[in-house]
Design an enzyme around this catalytic site. Structure first.
Site, PDB file in Angstrom:
ATOM      1  N   SER A   1      39.521  45.930  35.773  1.00 41.59           N
ATOM      2  CA  SER A   1      39.030  44.594  36.457  1.00 41.59           C
ATOM      3  C   SER A   1      39.935  44.292  37.724  1.00 41.59           C
ATOM      4  O   SER A   1      41.223  44.662  37.261  1.00 41.59           O
ATOM      5  CB  SER A   1      38.996  43.387  35.534  1.00 41.59           C
ATOM      6  OG  SER A   1      39.003  42.076  36.236  1.00 41.59           O
TER       7      SER A   1
ATOM      8  N   TYR B   1      43.562  38.386  29.135  1.00 42.72           N
ATOM      9  CA  TYR B   1      42.577  38.919  29.702  1.00 42.72           C
ATOM     10  C   TYR B   1      43.224  40.156  30.578  1.00 42.72           C
ATOM     11  O   TYR B   1      42.931  41.364  30.524  1.00 42.72           O
ATOM     12  CB  TYR B   1      41.403  38.513  30.198  1.00 42.72           C
ATOM     13  CG  TYR B   1      40.201  39.217  30.825  1.00 42.72           C
ATOM     14  CD1 TYR B   1      39.459  39.934  30.098  1.00 42.72           C
ATOM     15  CD2 TYR B   1      40.135  39.412  32.237  1.00 42.72           C
ATOM     16  CE1 TYR B   1      38.506  40.403  30.586  1.00 42.72           C
ATOM     17  CE2 TYR B   1      39.232  40.166  32.716  1.00 42.72           C
ATOM     18  CZ  TYR B   1      38.360  40.565  31.887  1.00 42.72           C
ATOM     19  OH  TYR B   1      37.321  41.501  32.577  1.00 42.72           O
TER      20      TYR B   1
END
Length: 153
Positions: A49, A62
């Site tokens: 990501s 995350y």
């Protein structure tokens, strides 16, 4: 992608993110690597990501899992290059998926909802995968980062 500041101590969410985002990648590699090594051919594509490049507020855990996926993929690349196996890590920005539906904190969910208003279609991710795998065997696209044109982060 449960997201919350670390101080909110969402320990169960941390465990889930680590299980899915890191252990899931490791288990996927373990499932295919012996066969690829035997054939001396293959291509492993992992999903990170843009949050694995820069840590947005309230998203440290995350982001840590996505930084780990990038490091894992680079380490794997070094290990499997003698076996003619290619590796790619793809780090998307805001892509229109159900990912933001997993955010349990209302304030964080609202911020992500706004950020994802201009998310690009999932087909964008598919095109990135197609690009990586369509290269000649001697070309290894190691990393792709993409995001909506209007995405600042």
């Amino acid at each position: 992608m449960p997201a919350a500041p670390i101080g909110r101590l969402k320990i169960e969410e941390w465990d889930a993110m680590i299980d899915v985002n890191l252990k899931g990648v490791l288990y996927g590699i373990a499932a295919v690597l012996p066969y690829m090594k035997e054939r001396r051919s293959g291509h492993i594509i992992n999903v990170a990501s843009v949050a694995g490049l820069k840590v947005p507020n309230g998203n440290a855990v995350y982001s840590a899992t996505k930084f780990a996926v990038r490091a894992l993929t680079e380490g794997l690349r070094v290990e499997v290059k003698p076996d003619n196996i290619r590796t790619t890590v793809i780090s998307p920005g805001a892509v229109a998926t159900e990912l933001t539906n997993t955010i349990s904190e209302p304030d964080i969910a609202a911020a992500y909802s706004k950020a994802y208003e201009k998310a690009i279609p999932a087909e964008s991710f598919a095109r990135a995968v197609a690009y990586a795998i369509s290269q000649p065997e001697e070309v290894d696209i190691n990393e792709i980062v993409f995001r909506p044109t209007t995405q600042e982060f």
